[in-house]
Design a protein around this motif. Structure first.
Motif, short mmCIF file in Angstrom:
data_model
loop_
_atom_site.label_atom_id
_atom_site.label_comp_id
_atom_site.label_asym_id
_atom_site.label_seq_id
_atom_site.Cartn_x
_atom_site.Cartn_y
_atom_site.Cartn_z
N ARG A 168 1.20 -1.77 0.21
CA ARG A 168 0.16 -0.01 -0.26
C ARG A 168 1.10 1.29 0.21
N ALA A 169 1.89 1.42 0.72
CA ALA A 169 3.17 2.40 0.74
C ALA A 169 3.48 2.91 -0.22
N LYS A 170 3.60 1.29 -0.70
CA LYS A 170 4.57 1.43 -2.62
C LYS A 170 3.83 2.56 -2.66
N LEU A 171 2.31 1.66 -3.45
CA LEU A 171 1.59 2.03 -4.36
C LEU A 171 1.34 3.41 -4.57
N ALA A 172 1.46 3.98 -3.28
CA ALA A 172 0.86 5.92 -2.74
C ALA A 172 2.63 6.74 -3.37
N SER A 173 3.25 5.51 -3.02
CA SER A 173 4.67 7.00 -2.96
C SER A 173 4.87 6.44 -4.29
N LYS A 174 4.72 5.43 -4.85
CA LYS A 174 4.96 5.45 -6.52
C LYS A 174 3.64 6.85 -7.58
N GLY A 175 2.90 6.32 -7.08
CA GLY A 175 1.51 6.98 -7.99
C GLY A 175 1.04 6.00 -9.22
N CYS A 176 1.44 4.95 -8.89
CA CYS A 176 0.97 4.40 -9.54
C CYS A 176 -0.65 3.78 -10.38
N ASP A 177 -1.26 3.60 -11.01
CA ASP A 177 -2.36 2.72 -10.66
C ASP A 177 -3.13 1.09 -10.44
N LEU A 178 -1.89 0.85 -10.89
CA LEU A 178 -2.48 -1.07 -9.73
C LEU A 178 -0.61 -1.54 -9.27
N LEU A 179 -1.08 -2.28 -8.86
CA LEU A 179 0.61 -2.60 -7.91
C LEU A 179 0.35 -4.26 -7.63
N VAL A 180 0.77 -4.79 -8.25
CA VAL A 180 1.08 -6.66 -7.79
C VAL A 180 1.96 -6.45 -6.78
N VAL A 181 1.52 -7.34 -5.90
CA VAL A 181 1.88 -7.60 -4.62
C VAL A 181 2.15 -8.63 -4.72
N ASN A 182 3.93 -9.41 -4.39
CA ASN A 182 3.56 -10.76 -3.72
C ASN A 182 4.73 -11.29 -3.27
N GLU A 183 4.75 -11.86 -1.94
CA GLU A 183 5.30 -12.42 -1.27
C GLU A 183 6.22 -13.14 -1.16
N VAL A 184 7.86 -12.57 -1.27
CA VAL A 184 8.78 -13.70 -1.17
C VAL A 184 9.20 -13.92 -0.26
N GLY A 185 10.61 -15.26 -0.55
CA GLY A 185 10.69 -15.99 0.33
C GLY A 185 10.69 -17.85 -0.26
N ALA A 186 11.25 -18.59 0.25
CA ALA A 186 11.67 -19.81 0.06
C ALA A 186 10.18 -20.48 -1.33
N ASP A 187 11.04 -20.52 -2.54
CA ASP A 187 10.16 -20.87 -3.59
C ASP A 187 9.02 -20.20 -4.31
N ARG A 188 9.10 -18.86 -3.45
CA ARG A 188 7.95 -17.81 -3.98
C ARG A 188 8.99 -16.78 -4.78
N GLY A 189 7.95 -16.28 -6.16
CA GLY A 189 8.03 -15.26 -7.12
C GLY A 189 9.63 -15.76 -7.87
N PHE A 190 10.93 -15.08 -7.60
CA PHE A 190 11.73 -15.61 -8.14
C PHE A 190 11.99 -16.68 -8.66
#
Ligand code: CTP
Ligand code: CA
Length: 231
Positions: A168-190
């Motif tokens: 939420r804080a990142k969406l507000a500071s960037k000023g974009c319309d949509l932000l896809v947030v994912n939790e990173v950690g073991a076997d998640r994301g990258f």
């Protein structure tokens, strides 16, 4: 391949997707990089094509098969990615920043390879400087009314704030319309074949996308973009 029954709801639209991870050179043989594979960005490009869009894919250091039908622009560093994305965004209806962009780059590129000295305790100190924030720049300088700007944020929760609080804080500071947030950690994301996330909306809405293929997350995101595009 177009999913059966999916309307070509991006027909006549130009979308720009950045993918992969930037590399910041230290010297002619070394760089600072990150683990982004580019798979989510490529899935976004394929999904948009299947929905009828004209697609520009700005690819930073990816080792993936080309996406047939997309215009692919290959870049290396954050500065190159910025120039390619800003250029392509000039006539785009939507820009999705799925690339992992370096936040810092070595201050002062050395033309010659950094060498060891004979002193085994001697090691260089690499000074870093900030790169430009492309997502914030795109959001602040929309080239047309209703242009949709989308970010991706891999977050970890911490003692002070949850993954969604950070999003939420990142969406507000960037000023974009949509932000896809994912939790990173073991076997998640990258480097994973799968992804999950929450699509946060500038208006306060949020949609959870359960763990599934990167294509499923891509289509869920384009659903949101289509909803917001001006007629
Ligand atoms: N991004 C960008 N330019 C940068 C850094 C990031 O456009 N120099 C974009 C990414 O492509 C992504 C979004 O911003 O879509 C969020 O990236 P993230 O690294 O999560 O955000 P940062 O603002 O860099 O914050 P952090 O300190 O958490 O890394
Ligand atoms: Ca960052």
């Amino acid at each position: 391949p177009r999913s059966p029954g999916r309307a070509p709801d991006l027909a006549g639209r130009h979308v720009v997707v950045s993918a992969g991870g930037t590399r910041e050179a230290l010297d002619p043989v070394r760089f600072l990089g990150n683990r982004s594979s580019g798979r989510q960005g490529y899935a976004l490009a394929r999904a948009a094509l299947s929905r009828g869009a004209q697609v520009t894919l700005v690819a930073a250091n990816v080792a993936l098969d080309d996406v047939a039908g997309a215009k692919t622009v290959r870049v290396g560093s954050a500065a190159e990615l910025r120039d390619a994305v800003v250029d392509a965004a000039a006539d785009a209806d939507a820009v999705v920043m799925a690339a992992a962009v370096a936040d810092f780059r070595p201050r002062g590129y050395r033309d010659a390879k950094i060498k060891k000295t004979s002193d085994p305790d001697d090691a260089p100190v690499i000074e870093l400087e900030r790169t430009a924030d492309i997502l914030a720049e795109l959001s602040a300088n929309r080239v047309r009314a209703g242009q949709i700007i989308v970010g991706f944020a891999a977050e970890t929760g911490d003692a002070g704030a949850s993954v969604l609080d950070h999003g939420r804080a990142k969406l507000a500071s960037k000023g974009c319309d949509l932000l896809v947030v994912n939790e990173v950690g073991a076997d998640r994301g990258f480097e994973s074949e799968q992804n999950q996330g929450v699509i946060l909306d500038h208006d306060g809405g949020s949609t959870e996308v359960p763990r599934g293929s990167k294509s499923a997350l891509a289509h869920a995101l384009w659903d949101h973009v289509v909803e917001r595009l001006p007629a």
